[in-house]
Design a protein around this motif. Structure first.
Motif, PDB file in Angstrom:
ATOM      1  N   GLY A 155       8.186   5.412   3.042  1.00  0.00           N
ATOM      2  CA  GLY A 155       8.890   5.743   4.278  1.00  0.00           C
ATOM      3  C   GLY A 155       8.046   6.256   5.400  1.00  0.00           C
ATOM      4  O   GLY A 155       6.856   6.885   5.113  1.00  0.00           O
TER       5      GLY A 155
ATOM      6  N   LYS B  15       0.879  -1.203   0.002  1.00  0.00           N
ATOM      7  CA  LYS B  15       0.114  -0.040  -0.011  1.00  0.00           C
ATOM      8  C   LYS B  15       0.724   1.375   0.150  1.00  0.00           C
ATOM      9  O   LYS B  15       0.540   2.312  -0.794  1.00  0.00           O
ATOM     10  CB  LYS B  15      -0.714  -0.006   1.258  1.00  0.00           C
ATOM     11  CG  LYS B  15      -2.197  -0.415   1.292  1.00  0.00           C
ATOM     12  CD  LYS B  15      -3.213  -0.436   2.321  1.00  0.00           C
ATOM     13  CE  LYS B  15      -2.475  -0.129   3.541  1.00  0.00           C
ATOM     14  NZ  LYS B  15      -3.729  -0.113   4.698  1.00  0.00           N
ATOM     15  N   TYR B  16       1.962   1.168   0.869  1.00  0.00           N
ATOM     16  CA  TYR B  16       2.645   2.399   0.989  1.00  0.00           C
ATOM     17  C   TYR B  16       3.948   2.401   0.059  1.00  0.00           C
ATOM     18  O   TYR B  16       4.886   2.998   0.291  1.00  0.00           O
ATOM     19  CB  TYR B  16       3.048   2.841   2.443  1.00  0.00           C
ATOM     20  CG  TYR B  16       1.792   2.998   3.338  1.00  0.00           C
ATOM     21  CD1 TYR B  16       1.168   4.025   3.066  1.00  0.00           C
ATOM     22  CD2 TYR B  16       1.522   1.743   4.146  1.00  0.00           C
ATOM     23  CE1 TYR B  16      -0.047   4.167   4.148  1.00  0.00           C
ATOM     24  CE2 TYR B  16       0.229   1.930   4.921  1.00  0.00           C
ATOM     25  CZ  TYR B  16      -0.542   3.122   4.763  1.00  0.00           C
ATOM     26  OH  TYR B  16      -1.363   3.353   5.466  1.00  0.00           O
TER      27      TYR B  16
END
Ligand code: ADP
Length: 348
Positions: A285, A257-258
């Motif tokens: 991050g 997702k990130y």
């Protein structure tokens, strides 16, 4: 007259307080009088002595009663002081030298009671905060679904340019709502201690390969490489497979997702007594100021972004509980714009 009556009342109170020692006194006096009876033949001396003994007994009992009353009053005033919250520190509680050990006990009890109250207040604060968060989190998707349905009912249903899109969005919010409810059920089960764990040894390579296969479509959808670097052949690790799967899925889902581009890797480093599992991504991050808070319930670095991609803010809190139930610790290293690495150890 008033003074005499006050003194008499005090003597009565002292004697009544010394009543607890009466049995011992009677026993001692009976023996004494009995001995005197045999030793002294002169009646007048004997009765004078008996009278004197009884008199001094009364004086003595009065003195003992007086002391006992004083000590009891001091203890009573300390207890009522604690009840009325007049002490700030345990050291403020003082009793006479004779009652030193009792003073220490009361001070310790006071300290314990104070920390219990603090703890309960903290729990109450957490509970209130949690409730506020849950209500807020529930409100967001419900309001959105309500909004889309109302707009559709108001006529948008016949507008082919938007009707499908609104239904899709409403559907996405129902999925978010259902994810939130599932996470809430999990976290309340974990925190109330209802989650039954079932630990056993299992082949870690087979286990992670299976999870990777299941998560592959999600990675492919985002054009992100999902790679597993297997551990040495046949490595067995110890844990609850079902619960760990939930932790793995949460960590890998987050990593995907990130991450906007690049890869998500799962690695196992074999240590002497443990297998260290690492989930590494090349994503956005986590800012250093947020890194210690991401395991808190509902904490998100970017709230809007997390919600948009279906996050509940509970995933890492659940992961932390599961890993801690394995007597292990979840660790995180991250660099903004470079990527993040979550890791934990399982027993070999
Ligand atoms: P969410 O449902 O919002 O993902 P989580 O508890 O799983 O909630 O994560 C908490 C927050 O930690 C996320 O909102 C995100 O800001 C951050 N986070 C978690 N995993 C990663 C990751 N791999 N890379 C960057 N940020 C992450």
């Amino acid at each position: 007259m008033v003074i005499a009556s006050r003194v008499w009342n005090e003597i009565k109170a002292n004697l009544s307080s010394a009543k607890v020692y009466l049995k011992e006194f009677l026993f001692f006096n009976t023996i004494l009088i009995f001995i005197l009876f045999f030793l002294i033949e002169t009646k007048i001396i004997l009765s004078t002595l008996i009278f004197l003994i009884l008199f001094f007994n009364l004086v003595f009992l009065n003195a003992i009663g007086y002391k006992r009353n004083k000590e009891l009053n001091a203890i009573k005033s300390v207890i009522s002081g604690i009840r009325r919250n007049i002490f700030n520190l345990p050291e403020d509680i003082k009793l006479s030298y004779n009652l030193h050990s009792l003073q220490e006990e009361i001070q310790q009890m006071f300290e314990k009671e104070r920390s219990d109250i603090e703890y309960l207040k903290k729990l109450e604060r957490i509970r209130t905060e949690f409730l506020a968060n849950v209500s807020h989190e529930l409100r967001t998707p419900i309001f959105a679904i309500q909004g889309y349905i109302e707009t559709l009912l108001d006529g948008a249903i016949n507008d082919d340019r938007v009707n499908k899109n609104f239904l899709d969005k409403a559907n996405q919010h129902t999925i978010n709502l259902s994810n939130l409810l599932n996470d809430l059920i999990d976290i309340s089960m974990i925190e109330s201690g209802e989650m039954r764990m079932s630990y056993r040894y299992f082949n870690i390579n087979d286990y992670i390969n299976q999870i990777i296969q299941e998560m592959m479509p999600l990675a492919k959808e985002k054009k992100i490489e999902l790679i597993y670097h297997p551990a040495g052949e046949g490595l067995q690790l110890f844990g609850d497979k079902a619960r760990l799967k939930q932790a793995f899925v949460n960590l890998i889902t987050n990593a995907i997702k990130y991450t906007e581009q690049g890869k998500v890797e799962v690695l196992i480093e074999e240590e002497q007594k443990h297998g260290k599992i690492i989930i590494r991504d090349t994503g956005i991050g986590i800012p250093p100021e947020d890194i210690n808070r991401i395991f808190e319930r509902f904490y998100r670095v970017d709230k809007a972004r997390s919600r948009d991609i279906g996050g509940t803010g509970l995933g890492l809190a659940i992961v932390k509980h599961i890993i801690e139930a394995h007597n292990s610790k979840i660790e995180v290293k991250s660099e903004l714009g470079v990527g993040s690495e979550f890791s934990f150890r399982l027993k070999k």
